[in-house]
Motif scaffolding. Structure first.
Motif, PDB file in Angstrom:
ATOM      1  N   TYR A 226      -2.363   3.611   0.147  1.00  0.00           N
ATOM      2  CA  TYR A 226      -1.119   2.829  -0.218  1.00  0.00           C
ATOM      3  C   TYR A 226      -0.307   3.830  -1.192  1.00  0.00           C
ATOM      4  O   TYR A 226      -0.975   4.614  -1.817  1.00  0.00           O
ATOM      5  CB  TYR A 226      -1.272   1.577  -0.894  1.00  0.00           C
ATOM      6  N   ALA A 227       0.865   3.729  -1.118  1.00  0.00           N
ATOM      7  CA  ALA A 227       1.903   4.696  -2.089  1.00  0.00           C
ATOM      8  C   ALA A 227       1.417   4.242  -3.596  1.00  0.00           C
ATOM      9  O   ALA A 227       1.114   3.117  -3.841  1.00  0.00           O
ATOM     10  CB  ALA A 227       3.174   4.458  -1.627  1.00  0.00           C
ATOM     11  N   PHE A 228       1.995   4.960  -4.399  1.00  0.00           N
ATOM     12  CA  PHE A 228       1.808   4.872  -5.649  1.00  0.00           C
ATOM     13  C   PHE A 228       2.372   3.207  -6.238  1.00  0.00           C
ATOM     14  O   PHE A 228       1.686   2.861  -7.029  1.00  0.00           O
ATOM     15  CB  PHE A 228       2.397   6.064  -6.412  1.00  0.00           C
ATOM     16  N   GLN A 229       3.475   3.110  -5.708  1.00  0.00           N
ATOM     17  CA  GLN A 229       4.122   1.983  -6.335  1.00  0.00           C
ATOM     18  C   GLN A 229       3.474   0.882  -5.952  1.00  0.00           C
ATOM     19  O   GLN A 229       3.354  -0.169  -6.462  1.00  0.00           O
ATOM     20  CB  GLN A 229       5.683   2.000  -5.742  1.00  0.00           C
ATOM     21  N   ILE A 230       3.105   0.696  -4.545  1.00  0.00           N
ATOM     22  CA  ILE A 230       2.385  -0.304  -4.184  1.00  0.00           C
ATOM     23  C   ILE A 230       1.088  -0.638  -4.912  1.00  0.00           C
ATOM     24  O   ILE A 230       0.707  -1.684  -5.125  1.00  0.00           O
ATOM     25  CB  ILE A 230       2.114  -0.280  -2.496  1.00  0.00           C
ATOM     26  N   ARG A 231       0.491   0.530  -5.082  1.00  0.00           N
ATOM     27  CA  ARG A 231      -0.733   0.233  -6.108  1.00  0.00           C
ATOM     28  C   ARG A 231      -0.437  -0.322  -7.161  1.00  0.00           C
ATOM     29  O   ARG A 231      -1.174  -0.936  -7.824  1.00  0.00           O
ATOM     30  CB  ARG A 231      -1.502   1.827  -6.210  1.00  0.00           C
ATOM     31  N   VAL A 232       0.404   0.237  -7.952  1.00  0.00           N
ATOM     32  CA  VAL A 232       0.737  -0.419  -9.230  1.00  0.00           C
ATOM     33  C   VAL A 232       1.114  -1.922  -8.884  1.00  0.00           C
ATOM     34  O   VAL A 232       0.764  -2.555  -9.713  1.00  0.00           O
ATOM     35  CB  VAL A 232       1.967   0.502 -10.002  1.00  0.00           C
ATOM     36  N   GLY A 233       1.969  -2.140  -8.010  1.00  0.00           N
ATOM     37  CA  GLY A 233       2.237  -3.433  -7.618  1.00  0.00           C
ATOM     38  C   GLY A 233       0.991  -4.218  -7.385  1.00  0.00           C
ATOM     39  O   GLY A 233       0.786  -5.447  -7.922  1.00  0.00           O
TER      40      GLY A 233
END
Lengths: 394, 385
Positions: free
Chosen positions: A102-109
């Protein structure tokens, strides 16, 4: 001594609400059980909205969370046994979004989502979040990235979970019960959540093309040296397509453009026009055009001075804002943009890892392949030809 | 932050067949790798403080590498309160009316349906039992600190399947779930497995019903073995124990059957940490000569402070399949203890009786045998409920 198969045999045939026999059968522990209905849609809606908000700030996530009333996700008259099972499945689903591809933003989410779900769960004692040993280095790297990018809220939240001992450190992410009959639930990743997995581009990068160009030139030169006519190679020596580097580059560009068109098409098809989408598209397009520029520059390299190929992230430098409170936000904003446009993360690998490996391969090429030089006298020396001008990579 | 490379790739468990089972790895190595990667606070088994105090902002700032003010701000911004709606009445039993979450809408409908169709909505005894088993040992600490589980200990979850006694079990295999510690010996697991075949009593006792259960099979036939990854672990603690695996090994070696080197070792010399095995792959436990149980290790993880921390309770049974016991044909109340064949006094063959009804029907006041029959002591598989 074994008794014969009796006619009368009862299982747990109770008439109460536990779902009777089905429950006894379903409570078979382990991953691959039937999922919580509607949960995937809800989580993906939340993560999608977070991705569109184009930020990694927890405040924004909390807003989206509150809007949707996620705190009530475990509500309802559920008895303890069922609630334990439900919570485990929920955490298991959310945990999947925390790891590559998953993309970075999704992972932070996903990290925020895990924090939220862990905190609002009603089980006593709390159900834990599972992390497998094979995924731990990835998690560590993620942490490191967050620290370096100064996304302090994400770092703080991960630390808070760790201090609260919210994790189970396991061998594998799910319980494995050798369920060959049960169809393994294909977790169809949402395409948008992943970094566009662009294997062609990850293979044929700028550097690879440059190197090919270099080798090709060198090859041509050497052919000239041993030919009768010094300005061009003998006909007998033309064994390859001379233009192959250029056509390779063209093909790669074409593929990339096609992919972008496809992404745009899919995005447009899906939802109504959301203002943010346009932003995303233009930024995607600008990334694409930059790569196109970069590759075009390589094509004309022989006629001009070497131009350092612009990487897709180069324009997104860290800008220092003037005001105090805004500075962190500004920094992290641009930094997050930088990170979210991380190019070509192949499945299950961090792009940094890939770049590291690419670097290593390049170094290997430079060091170990001593390109022989044929001098005028006809003797060949082993000489290190600097094949590649070292590009500073961020 | 701790975390250089993880140990050699062969030691990190990963799928061999995706989502099904893993490659072979050493259990002890997994524990070691994890302990290397983590720090004392992660591994600590100390009980949770009643009220988690917020750490000093300074401590947070130091670890994050930011200013103290930022740390204080973080504590405020990232607190759990930010996730809760400001003033709503929060009753976990009630699903909010206008929820936008699909999960809750579906759940609400399901609950409403349940309310309409079910008259009395409470947990049945199986559910109560299942929940009790799962949670009775959570967080238990021993009185004697020497019995406390160590930090960094591994906890394995095993599914031990029942031997196929009833035909329908071929399709939906019932099992029990047991937790064992990495440092426990295989023999401890072997002793904890309760199987009905251990309690069988051999012999026909119609003529001497009072002499029946003296020697149960468990005491007569003590041999057993585990099979993990090409190695047979035989129980050799008692002189009566025989090597049951020898037959298999000899068979395998007699021709080139493609099973590689099968070895035979002593069960009592090995702990779970010493084993090399796969997670999610079926293995075997055999006792009584021919009673076979499939064993699958479903999970291995580090022990946590919320787990049971009393060594003496391990191997810990947390899940068991409920089997209904067969009741006496006469009174239909007590579990059957006798079964008769070729019984002229009984309406069916075989026929099951509890002890009292059995004697009342088949023997007169002086204890003489009435009629012709063969009687065997019966142990119901559901006896462990």
């Amino acid at each position: 001594m074994r008794r014969g198969d009796p006619e009368v045999e009862g299982e747990a045939g109770c008439s109460c609400a536990c779902g009777a026999v089905a429950a006894v059968r379903d409570v078979r522990g382990g991953g691959g059980m039937c999922s919580v209905p509607g949960l995937k849609a809800d989580c993906e809606a939340l993560l999608g909205a977070f991705q569109e908000a184009d930020t990694v700030r927890f405040e924004r996530f909390a807003e989206l969370w509150r809007e949707r009333g996620f705190h009530a996700i475990f509500y309802g008259r559920i008895r303890a046994l069922e609630r334990n099972k439900l919570t485990k499945k929920t955490l298991d689903l959310a945990q999947q979004y925390f790891l590559p591809p998953y993309a970075f933003q999704i992972r932070v989410g996903a990290l925020y989502l895990l924090y939220g779900l862990y905190s609002v769960q009603l089980c006593q004692p709390k159900q834990k979040i599972r992390i497998a040993l094979k995924d731990w280095p990835e998690v560590q790297r993620f942490q490191q990235d967050l620290i370096e990018s100064q996304h302090y809220d994400a770092v703080y939240i991960f630390r808070k979970l760790r201090v609260a001992r919210a994790f189970h450190f396991t061998a594998m992410p799910k319980l494995l019960n050798y369920r060959t009959q049960k169809k393994v639930q294909e977790n169809e990743f949402k395409e948008e959540f992943k970094d566009p997995s662009n294997r062609v581009n990850s293979l044929i990068t700028n550097d690879v093309l440059e190197e090919l160009m270099n080798i090709h030139d060198h090859y041509q030169k050497m052919k000239c040296v041993i030919s009768t006519d010094k300005s061009q190679p003998d006909k007998a020596l033309s064994l390859i397509k001379d233009e192959f580097v250029v056509s390779l580059k063209d093909m790669t560009l074409e593929h990339q453009e096609w992919q972008q068109k496809r992404m745009k098409f899919l995005n447009a098809k899906e939802a109504d026009e959301i203002p943010n989408r346009k932003e995303e598209e233009t930024s995607l397009a600008s990334e694409g055009s930059e790569r196109a520029n970069a590759l075009a520059k390589i094509k004309y390299r022989s006629y001009s001075a070497v131009v350092e190929a612009s990487k897709s992230r180069r324009h997104r430098q860290v800008k220092l804002e003037s005001s105090d409170s805004g500075s962190e936000y500004g920094k992290s904003q641009s930094r997050s943009k930088k990170n979210s446009k991380r190019p070509q993360a192949a499945r299950n690998r961090d792009s940094a890892e890939i770049q590291g490996e690419m670097r290593m391969t390049e170094e290997a090429v430079t060091r170990h392949v001593g390109m022989p030089i044929i001098t005028e006298e006809g003797t060949s020396d082993e000489e290190e030809v600097p094949l590649l001008k070292r590009k500073k990579r961020r | 932050m701790s975390g250089g490379g993880v140990a050699a790739a062969g030691e990190v468990a990963d799928y061999e067949v995706a989502e099904l089972y893993t490659r072979v790895f050493r259990v002890g190595a997994l524990g070691r790798c994890w302990r290397q990667q983590l720090g004392p606070p992660d591994l600590s088994l100390a009980a949770e403080a009643e009220e988690e105090e917020e750490e000093a902002a300074a401590a947070v700032a130091a670890e994050l590498g930011c200013a103290v003010e930022t740390a204080a701000e973080l504590q405020a911004v990232c607190s759990v309160d930010m996730l809760m709606p400001p003033d709503e009445e929060k009753d976990p039993e009630v699903i909010p009316e206008d929820s936008s979450l699909l999960t809750l809408r579906i759940r609400k409908k399901a609950l409403e349906r349940r309310e309409e169709t079910i008259i009395v909505d409470r947990a049945c005894r199986q559910e109560t039992l299942a929940y009790e088993m799962e949670s009775h040992a959570i967080g238990k600490r021993p009185d004697n600190p020497a019995d406390l589980v160590e930090e960094g200990e591994l906890l394995l979850t095993l599914n031990i399947f029942y031997p196929v006694i009833f035909q329908k079990h071929k399709y939906h295999k019932p099992y029990q779930t047991v937790l064992v510690l990495g440092s426990q010996k295989l023999t401890e697991l072997r002793d904890s497995i309760s199987c009905v075949s251990d309690l069988q009593i051999g012999g026909e006792f119609s003529s001497q019903p009072d002499q029946a259960p003296e020697h149960i099979s468990k005491e007569l036939y003590k041999s057993a073995f585990f099979y993990f990854e090409g190695i047979f672990y035989n129980d050799k603690r008692y002189p009566e124990c025989r090597d049951l695996s020898r037959t298999v090994i000899e068979w395998s070696e007699s021709h080139d059957r493609g099973y590689g080197n099968l070895q035979s070792v002593k069960m009592e010399d090995y702990t779970f940490n010493d084993l090399s095995l796969r997670v999610g792959f079926p293995y075997l436990f055999c006792h009584q000569g021919d009673c076979e149980h499939i064993i699958i290790i479903t999970d291995i993880r580090l022990v946590h402070h919320d787990d049971c921390l009393d060594r003496n309770l391990y191997p810990l049974l947390i899940k068991k399949h409920w089997l209904c016991t067969r009741k006496c044909f006469v009174c239909k109340m007590y579990t059957a203890r006798w079964v008769t064949n070729k019984d002229s006094l009984a309406p069916e063959d075989p026929c099951f009786f509890c002890d009292v009804c059995f004697r009342m029907l088949h023997y007169d006041a002086d204890g003489n045998k009435l009629g012709e029959f063969l009687a065997y002591p019966y142990v119901d598989p559901g006896i462990f409920n």
